[in-house]
Design a protein around this motif. Structure first.
Motif, PDB file in Angstrom:
ATOM      1  N   GLY A 129       0.609  -1.051   0.022  1.00  0.00           N
ATOM      2  CA  GLY A 129       0.213   0.031   0.056  1.00  0.00           C
ATOM      3  C   GLY A 129       0.833   1.325   0.063  1.00  0.00           C
ATOM      4  O   GLY A 129       2.061   1.128   0.522  1.00  0.00           O
ATOM      5  N   SER A 130       0.279   2.404  -0.474  1.00  0.00           N
ATOM      6  CA  SER A 130       0.947   3.820  -0.692  1.00  0.00           C
ATOM      7  C   SER A 130       1.425   4.101   0.487  1.00  0.00           C
ATOM      8  O   SER A 130       2.489   4.602   0.617  1.00  0.00           O
ATOM      9  N   GLU A 131       0.436   4.308   1.660  1.00  0.00           N
ATOM     10  CA  GLU A 131       0.615   4.812   2.620  1.00  0.00           C
ATOM     11  C   GLU A 131       1.834   4.196   3.525  1.00  0.00           C
ATOM     12  O   GLU A 131       2.821   4.862   4.045  1.00  0.00           O
ATOM     13  N   TRP A 132       1.873   2.908   3.753  1.00  0.00           N
ATOM     14  CA  TRP A 132       2.856   2.365   4.389  1.00  0.00           C
ATOM     15  C   TRP A 132       4.161   2.392   3.862  1.00  0.00           C
ATOM     16  O   TRP A 132       5.071   2.362   4.525  1.00  0.00           O
ATOM     17  N   SER A 133       4.058   2.218   2.473  1.00  0.00           N
ATOM     18  CA  SER A 133       5.237   2.313   1.528  1.00  0.00           C
ATOM     19  C   SER A 133       6.177   3.507   2.030  1.00  0.00           C
ATOM     20  O   SER A 133       7.437   3.689   1.870  1.00  0.00           O
ATOM     21  N   GLU A 134       5.543   4.885   1.853  1.00  0.00           N
ATOM     22  CA  GLU A 134       5.763   5.926   2.046  1.00  0.00           C
ATOM     23  C   GLU A 134       6.347   6.101   3.419  1.00  0.00           C
ATOM     24  O   GLU A 134       7.413   6.710   3.711  1.00  0.00           O
ATOM     25  N   THR A 135       5.786   5.644   4.576  1.00  0.00           N
ATOM     26  CA  THR A 135       6.037   5.733   5.773  1.00  0.00           C
ATOM     27  C   THR A 135       7.459   4.854   5.863  1.00  0.00           C
ATOM     28  O   THR A 135       8.195   5.572   6.682  1.00  0.00           O
ATOM     29  N   LEU A 136       7.405   3.894   5.342  1.00  0.00           N
ATOM     30  CA  LEU A 136       8.659   2.883   5.307  1.00  0.00           C
ATOM     31  C   LEU A 136      10.011   3.810   4.861  1.00  0.00           C
ATOM     32  O   LEU A 136      10.978   3.819   5.335  1.00  0.00           O
ATOM     33  N   VAL A 140      13.247   4.743   6.736  1.00  0.00           N
ATOM     34  CA  VAL A 140      14.583   3.967   6.503  1.00  0.00           C
ATOM     35  C   VAL A 140      15.537   5.250   6.003  1.00  0.00           C
ATOM     36  O   VAL A 140      16.934   5.389   6.288  1.00  0.00           O
ATOM     37  N   LEU A 141      15.192   6.356   5.266  1.00  0.00           N
ATOM     38  CA  LEU A 141      15.933   7.341   4.804  1.00  0.00           C
ATOM     39  C   LEU A 141      16.184   8.364   6.037  1.00  0.00           C
ATOM     40  O   LEU A 141      17.340   8.955   6.093  1.00  0.00           O
ATOM     41  N   THR A 142      15.573   8.281   7.116  1.00  0.00           N
ATOM     42  CA  THR A 142      15.814   9.199   8.232  1.00  0.00           C
ATOM     43  C   THR A 142      17.162   8.347   9.024  1.00  0.00           C
ATOM     44  O   THR A 142      18.034   8.901   9.315  1.00  0.00           O
ATOM     45  N   ILE A 143      17.166   7.039   9.173  1.00  0.00           N
ATOM     46  CA  ILE A 143      18.297   6.203   9.370  1.00  0.00           C
ATOM     47  C   ILE A 143      19.234   6.557   8.600  1.00  0.00           C
ATOM     48  O   ILE A 143      20.353   6.640   9.171  1.00  0.00           O
ATOM     49  N   ASP A 146      21.086   9.756   9.299  1.00  0.00           N
ATOM     50  CA  ASP A 146      21.647  10.181  10.727  1.00  0.00           C
ATOM     51  C   ASP A 146      23.057   9.736  10.736  1.00  0.00           C
ATOM     52  O   ASP A 146      23.406   8.651  11.175  1.00  0.00           O
ATOM     53  N   HIS A 147      23.835  10.819  10.955  1.00  0.00           N
ATOM     54  CA  HIS A 147      25.246  10.757  11.064  1.00  0.00           C
ATOM     55  C   HIS A 147      25.572  10.237  12.207  1.00  0.00           C
ATOM     56  O   HIS A 147      26.750   9.723  12.469  1.00  0.00           O
ATOM     57  N   ARG A 148      24.690  10.572  13.187  1.00  0.00           N
ATOM     58  CA  ARG A 148      24.973   9.847  14.430  1.00  0.00           C
ATOM     59  C   ARG A 148      25.251   8.662  14.720  1.00  0.00           C
ATOM     60  O   ARG A 148      25.845   8.044  15.490  1.00  0.00           O
ATOM     61  N   LEU A 149      24.770   7.521  13.756  1.00  0.00           N
ATOM     62  CA  LEU A 149      24.879   6.143  13.824  1.00  0.00           C
ATOM     63  C   LEU A 149      25.940   5.512  13.123  1.00  0.00           C
ATOM     64  O   LEU A 149      26.413   4.658  13.373  1.00  0.00           O
ATOM     65  N   GLY A 150      26.877   6.499  12.387  1.00  0.00           N
ATOM     66  CA  GLY A 150      28.172   6.096  11.898  1.00  0.00           C
ATOM     67  C   GLY A 150      29.155   5.880  12.781  1.00  0.00           C
ATOM     68  O   GLY A 150      29.639   4.725  12.723  1.00  0.00           O
TER      69      GLY A 150
END
Length: 157
Positions: A129-136, A140-143, A146-150
Motif C-alpha cells: 500500500g501507498s501509505e505504508w510504503s511511504e512511511t517505510l 529508513v531514509l531518516t536512519i 543520521d550521521h550519529r549512527l556512523g
C-alpha cells in the motif's frame, strides 16, 4: 499487519539484522525486475544517483551520498566503468580527486533500467500500500541520513 507476519516477528531482534534481512528481500525484488536491463540494483542505484546530479561528484561525495565507503563504492563502480556507463575523470581544480561521470551510454542504460525499476516499485506498493510504503521509505531514509549512527562512542541508552 496480518497475523502470519506478526508471528514471524521477534521482539528484541537486532535492528541491523532485521534491516539486512529486509534489504536482501528488497534487493531480490529489484534485481529480478532489473535483470532484463543487465543491471543489478546496486548498479542501477549508482546510475540513478549520478543521473540526478547537475555536476559529477567526486568518489568521496558519491560514497557519502550512497552511504558507503570509498573502497566498496570503487568495487561497485568497476563493472560500470568497464561497460562504459561511467567514466572516472581527474578533478579540474584538484588533480588528486576523481570525479565520477555518467556517460551518454550510462544515461541510456539508466533510462532502460528505469522502466524495470518502476515495475519493482509498483510491485512493492501493490503489496504494502501507498501509505505504508511511504512511511517505510521515510523511516529508513531518516536512519540512512543520521550521521550519529556512523560511529557510536558512548554507551547505548
Amino acid at each position: 499487519m496480518s497475523t502470519s507476519r506478526k508471528a514471524n516477528m521477534q521482539k528484541g531482534e537486532c535492528f541491523a539484522t532485521s534491516v539486512r534481512k529486509a534489504s536482501r528481500r528488497l534487493t531480490q525484488l529489484y534485481d529480478d525486475a532489473l535483470a532484463p536491463s543487465g543491471l543489478r540494483s546496486t548498479q542501477f542505484s549508482i546510475l540513478a544517483e549520478l543521473a540526478k546530479r547537475s555536476a559529477p561528484p567526486t568518489l568521496t561525495e558519491l560514497a557519502e551520498a550512497m552511504v558507503s565507503d570509498r573502497s566498496s563504492l570503487g568495487h561497485a563502480l568497476r563493472p560500470l566503468v568497464r561497460d562504459g556507463y561511467v567514466a572516472l575523470r581527474r578533478g579540474e581544480t584538484d588533480r588528486r580527486t576523481q570525479q565520477i561521470v555518467l556517460t551518454d551510454r550510462g544515461h541510456n542504460k539508466f533510462q532502460e533500467g528505469l522502466t524495470h525499476w518502476r515495475t519493482a516499485q509498483a510491485s512493492f506498493v501493490s503489496l504494502y500500500g501507498s501509505e505504508w510504503s511511504e512511511t517505510l521509505r521515510a523511516a529508513v531514509l531518516t536512519i540512512a541520513r543520521d550521521h550519529r549512527l556512523g560511529k557510536l562512542t558512548g554507551d547505548a541508552a
